[in-house]
Each structure stands twice: as C-alpha cells, then as structure tokens.
Design an enzyme around this catalytic site. Sequence first.
Site, PDB file in Angstrom:
ATOM      1  CE  LYS A 176     -14.364  36.281 -34.169  1.00 32.72           C
ATOM      2  NZ  LYS A 176     -13.163  36.677 -33.246  1.00 32.72           N
ATOM      3  CD  GLU A 251     -15.662  22.995 -23.522  1.00 30.71           C
ATOM      4  OE1 GLU A 251     -15.752  23.015 -22.351  1.00 30.71           O
ATOM      5  OE2 GLU A 251     -15.869  21.579 -23.995  1.00 30.71           O
ATOM      6  CB  CYS A 285     -14.400  29.208 -18.184  1.00 31.35           C
ATOM      7  SG  CYS A 285     -13.200  27.657 -18.505  1.00 31.35           S
ATOM      8  CD  GLU A 384     -18.110  33.235 -16.668  1.00 33.15           C
ATOM      9  OE1 GLU A 384     -18.789  33.813 -17.986  1.00 33.15           O
ATOM     10  OE2 GLU A 384     -17.265  32.590 -17.053  1.00 33.15           O
TER      11      GLU A 384
HETATM   12  P1  NAP Z   1     -17.428  35.844 -26.128  1.00 37.33           P
HETATM   13  O1  NAP Z   1     -17.525  37.524 -26.142  1.00 37.33           O
HETATM   14  O2  NAP Z   1     -18.308  35.199 -26.254  1.00 37.33           O
HETATM   15  O3  NAP Z   1     -16.298  35.663 -27.304  1.00 37.33           O
HETATM   16  C1  NAP Z   1     -15.857  34.631 -27.621  1.00 37.33           C
HETATM   17  C2  NAP Z   1     -15.326  34.608 -29.095  1.00 37.33           C
HETATM   18  O4  NAP Z   1     -16.713  34.621 -30.044  1.00 37.33           O
HETATM   19  C3  NAP Z   1     -14.569  35.848 -29.645  1.00 37.33           C
HETATM   20  O5  NAP Z   1     -13.553  35.519 -30.513  1.00 37.33           O
HETATM   21  C4  NAP Z   1     -15.673  36.670 -30.267  1.00 37.33           C
HETATM   22  O6  NAP Z   1     -15.366  37.630 -31.250  1.00 37.33           O
HETATM   23  C5  NAP Z   1     -16.578  35.574 -30.809  1.00 37.33           C
HETATM   24  N1  NAP Z   1     -17.937  36.104 -31.148  1.00 37.33           N
HETATM   25  C6  NAP Z   1     -18.669  37.051 -30.601  1.00 37.33           C
HETATM   26  N2  NAP Z   1     -19.837  37.267 -31.258  1.00 37.33           N
HETATM   27  C7  NAP Z   1     -19.957  36.364 -32.343  1.00 37.33           C
HETATM   28  C8  NAP Z   1     -20.590  36.121 -33.276  1.00 37.33           C
HETATM   29  N3  NAP Z   1     -21.824  36.741 -33.377  1.00 37.33           N
HETATM   30  N4  NAP Z   1     -20.307  34.864 -34.217  1.00 37.33           N
HETATM   31  C9  NAP Z   1     -19.024  34.523 -34.139  1.00 37.33           C
HETATM   32  N5  NAP Z   1     -18.040  34.902 -33.068  1.00 37.33           N
HETATM   33  C10 NAP Z   1     -18.499  35.584 -32.225  1.00 37.33           C
HETATM   34  O7  NAP Z   1     -16.359  35.561 -24.856  1.00 37.33           O
HETATM   35  P2  NAP Z   1     -14.817  36.008 -24.315  1.00 37.33           P
HETATM   36  O8  NAP Z   1     -15.358  37.335 -23.674  1.00 37.33           O
HETATM   37  O9  NAP Z   1     -14.103  36.216 -25.295  1.00 37.33           O
HETATM   38  O10 NAP Z   1     -14.410  34.968 -23.442  1.00 37.33           O
HETATM   39  C11 NAP Z   1     -15.038  34.853 -21.975  1.00 37.33           C
HETATM   40  C12 NAP Z   1     -15.866  33.766 -21.897  1.00 37.33           C
HETATM   41  O11 NAP Z   1     -15.658  32.645 -22.301  1.00 37.33           O
HETATM   42  C13 NAP Z   1     -16.569  33.854 -20.545  1.00 37.33           C
HETATM   43  O12 NAP Z   1     -17.789  33.489 -20.328  1.00 37.33           O
HETATM   44  C14 NAP Z   1     -15.750  32.270 -20.190  1.00 37.33           C
HETATM   45  O13 NAP Z   1     -16.468  31.519 -19.043  1.00 37.33           O
HETATM   46  C15 NAP Z   1     -15.863  31.605 -21.308  1.00 37.33           C
HETATM   47  N6  NAP Z   1     -14.930  30.408 -21.622  1.00 37.33           N
HETATM   48  C16 NAP Z   1     -15.282  29.353 -21.410  1.00 37.33           C
HETATM   49  C17 NAP Z   1     -14.532  28.285 -21.543  1.00 37.33           C
HETATM   50  C18 NAP Z   1     -14.740  26.870 -21.315  1.00 37.33           C
HETATM   51  O14 NAP Z   1     -13.877  25.867 -21.316  1.00 37.33           O
HETATM   52  N7  NAP Z   1     -16.043  26.653 -20.989  1.00 37.33           N
HETATM   53  C19 NAP Z   1     -13.107  28.532 -21.485  1.00 37.33           C
HETATM   54  C20 NAP Z   1     -12.710  29.760 -21.674  1.00 37.33           C
HETATM   55  C21 NAP Z   1     -13.701  30.844 -21.636  1.00 37.33           C
HETATM   56  P3  NAP Z   1     -15.229  39.357 -30.757  1.00 37.33           P
HETATM   57  O15 NAP Z   1     -14.816  39.374 -29.465  1.00 37.33           O
HETATM   58  O16 NAP Z   1     -14.866  39.926 -31.789  1.00 37.33           O
HETATM   59  O17 NAP Z   1     -16.936  39.532 -30.889  1.00 37.33           O
END
Ligand code: NAP
Length: 481
Positions: A176, A251, A285, A384
């Site tokens: 997904k 992650e 991140c 962040e």
């Molecule tokens: P996010 O809002 O947590 O979303 C990540 C993914 O999870 C999206 O595909 C999102 O889909 C999905 N998601 C959200 N709620 C969900 C649920 N209840 N069940 C299943 N899936 C769900 O994060 P983001 O804004 O896309 O990404 C930014 C974050 O990612 C930052 O905090 C960044 O630090 C972190 N990140 C970490 C790493 C690492 O390697 N540690 C790498 C890259 C990014 P929807 O948007 O449709 O809700």
Amino acid sequence: MNLENKTKSIWINGIWKDFTGKTETIYNPATLEPITEVDYGGEIETAEAIQAASKAFSSWSETTGRERSRILYKAAELMTQNAERLGEILTLEQGKPLTEAIGEVKGAASFLLWYAEEASRGYGEWIPPSSQSKRLLVIPKPIGVVGAITPWNFPSSMITRKIAPALAAGCTIVLKPAPETPLSAIEIMKIFQKAGIPDGVLNLVTGDAEAIGKALLESKDVKLITFTGSTAVGKYLIQESAAHVKKLSLELGGHAPSIVFEDADMEKAATLVLGSKFRNNGQTCICTNRLYVHESIAEEFTAVLTEKVKQLKIGSGLEKGIELGPLINKKALDKVHVHLEDAVEKGAKVICGGTAWNGDLDGYFYEPTILSNATDEMIIMSEETFGPLLPIQTFKKEDEVIHAANNSDYGLAAYVFTENTNCAIRTSEKLDYGIVGINDVFPATPEAPFGGIKQSGIGKEGGHHGMHEFLEKKFISIGIE
Ligand code: NAP
C-alpha cells in the site's frame, strides 16, 4: 509528460483490476494541476490481494535463492534503464528536483540489485551440541505474506527497500503506497511484471489507508507488516497488531541533531549540512532537524551556510537547475510556518527566509530558512518539521552537546562534523541514535542496516539484517544414536 486521465492502480494476482468506482486525484505539488486519477480500494481489494499472496507463497517460498535472484536482477536492470522516465514521474507527483528523483530511482534499483545478490545467502547455523546424541540446526524460513505500507517522501526507494529483501527471502507481498505518490509504485509493479514475477507474489492496493491497514492487521495470513511513516501511525500499528501477535518492522520519524565542532572543516561541514537539511526540501526522516554549532565558530559558520542557502534555486522540480521543489501539500506548508512562528515568538532570529516563497507557481513552496538563537522550548527543537527550516543553537562543551542531542524521544540519525578522530569516535559511541554520520550526511545504502531506536522504530532495512527481518529462524533438534 502526459498520463491517462485515469490510471489503473490495483494489481492483484498479476492482473490490473477494473476501477472499483471511487477514484482519487493525484496533483502536481508544484503547480496544483491534476496529473491523473487512481483507484481507491479498501478492505475487499486488500482481502483479495492477501488471498492471492497467500496462494503464491507456497510456491514462491519453495523457489531457490537463485531463481528469486534472477527476477530481482532483471527488475534492477529495467529500473536503471528507465531511471529518467521514472524520475520524471516521481518529480511530477512528489515535487523533488529531477536530478534528486533520478538519483532516488537509481538508489531504489540498487536495493533490487543488492538483494538479488543476497537472495542466495539466507544462511542457517549448525550449532555444536553439548551432548553426543544431539545435532542442532537453525534454518531460516520466509515468514509468509508481508503487508508493506510506504510514505510519499521517497516514493520509489522506500518501496524497493522493503520489497527487495522480502522477495529475496521468499515472502509474498501486498503493498500500500502513500496516496500522494502512487504512480511510482505502479511503475515498480510494471517493472516486476516485465521481469517475470509469478502472479500473486507482489500485489498493489491503493486507497483507504485505514481500511487497507485494518484488512492487513486483521488477517491471520499476513505474518508481518513492514511500515515506513510517522511515529503516530507506527504506534497505532503496534497496538492493533496485538490481536494476532503480528511481527512488525517499523521505520518511523526522526529528529536528527547535527553537531559542528570547533575543529570542523567549515566549508565541507556547511556543504554537508546544506545537503542534509535541504535535500528533498527537508522532507527526509534523517535530515538535520536541529544544528548545534560550537560557540567559537557559530558566527562564521552561520554566515558561510547562509550564503549557500541563499543561492538555492526554488521552483518546479522539472525545470533544469532547480534545487528546492515544493512541499508535498498544504498541511506540510502550514506546519513549517507554525514551527517558524512559534520559534520567533520564543526569541529565534530569522537569518534568511521565514516566509512562503513568492514565486510564479501556485504550489506549496517555502523559502529555505535559517534561525539562530534556538532554545529547547521551541517546538522545532523537539518535533519533526519536515520542511526547509533550520534552527541553530550554540554549545560550549562536548558533554553538554551530547546531552542536548540525546534529549529526544527520537533516535534515528545524528551527525557529527569534526576533523578530530578522538572526538569522532567518542561522540559516535555516545549518541543514542541508530545511525551516526561522521562528516557524512547520506548514510542510507543497500549494504548497511538502516533504522532507528527509541520512538524512531523497530528493526532494520538494508544489509543482511534487512533480509533477516523477513526470515523466521526455525530450530531443529535431532536426536541420534
Ligand atoms: P504517515 O502519515 O504515517 O503515512 C505513511 C503511510 O501510512 C501512508 O501510506 C499512509 O496512508 C499510511 N497510513 C496512515 N494511517 C494508516 C492506518 N491507520 N493504517 C494503515 N496505513 C496508514 O507518514 P507520512 O506523512 O506519509 O511520511 C512522513 C513520515 O515518515 C515522517 O515522520 C518521516 O520521518 C517518516 N519516515 C521515516 C523513514 C525511516 O526510514 N525511518 C523514512 C521515510 C519517512 P495515508 O496517507 O493514506 O493515510
């Protein structure tokens, strides 16, 4: 680049499914123009994809590493050959400068290549027994069907960093992707289709995150969820996976400190901090979130860095020479400004930037911003920002700055700039982070383990560690005469 008005985006058991009825429009964040519409699936499509992946698992898990390797090699080759076209699609939906996007696609392909090599190396162990009448074996077994959930900030490499080791290990997958960036995911599926992946081994479902997540969480067939995204969603997955004691690999978010010591090579450190903070417009991140500079060089270092920041070219990532694209959406833009206003209210000084970009595009642009006089009370020093905002704080002593750097719930990446080897070794050992870069801000690479500690995650991606996330260790105890 012209795309169809509607793009099929649900791929199950080797078939691009007909539209379900509901679609979601994908926008170019630089211009706010619609690019295309993709399908909006949910529980039903996810259940179908899980079923296909479960069926495919019995044969895929029985293939040899060499067989899986061949498909991964082919996919790596196709991805590299198509890097420019895939980079353009990535920039269109995500906004980052084209050179960065092409770089990301090539990086994503390098994960496929590395795990093509690793697929044959899922070694077990033969343990010397304490009794003559026993033989003790540990054999690695692919864990089963994997649910993979990815973010929008690296729409290509965050996918291959998961699916390459999972496929190499012998697992099957339901992916997904983030709703903002499904097009890169679709292209990756098409590459695997061309590379000859058997039906059902890899499946894609776009749409309702909660519904897709629920279906993955509630299925007994899904043995592991590998997730990259925010800590908030990571915590939700931890809670909800309890019912089936599902394995998780997470992650999550970060809040990387960068420390510039008085003996650092000023020019080199400023260039690296610039790259760390402003690559992908600060939406990384592991990007520098707070900068600690030794007080004896703070003024000079800030001047050198500011000069570089002022030269960054802002605009559409598709235009030549652009170094800073738009933020992903309005929410992201607003968050940057909230962090800025909070910091200024609490005494920060704006050295450059500090406002939305007043350019000729409608997208979500913000000027690259440097703030001095940062204090720990400011939101930006603990949360962040995910945008082009850099707060600077000064320090006097090594112990003091290590304490400040470690004073965070996050523990993903930290950076140290020094020419003193003793200081480099001491600080890298004392920093409570999963990754420490010494005069290096680009640590992510296929051959090494990437991942955070504390609230930045559980598990590793990359290296042989990354493949072992997808392998169960089965212990076989043999009694002999
Ligand atoms: P996010 O809002 O947590 O979303 C990540 C993914 O999870 C999206 O595909 C999102 O889909 C999905 N998601 C959200 N709620 C969900 C649920 N209840 N069940 C299943 N899936 C769900 O994060 P983001 O804004 O896309 O990404 C930014 C974050 O990612 C930052 O905090 C960044 O630090 C972190 N990140 C970490 C790493 C690492 O390697 N540690 C790498 C890259 C990014 P929807 O948007 O449709 O809700």
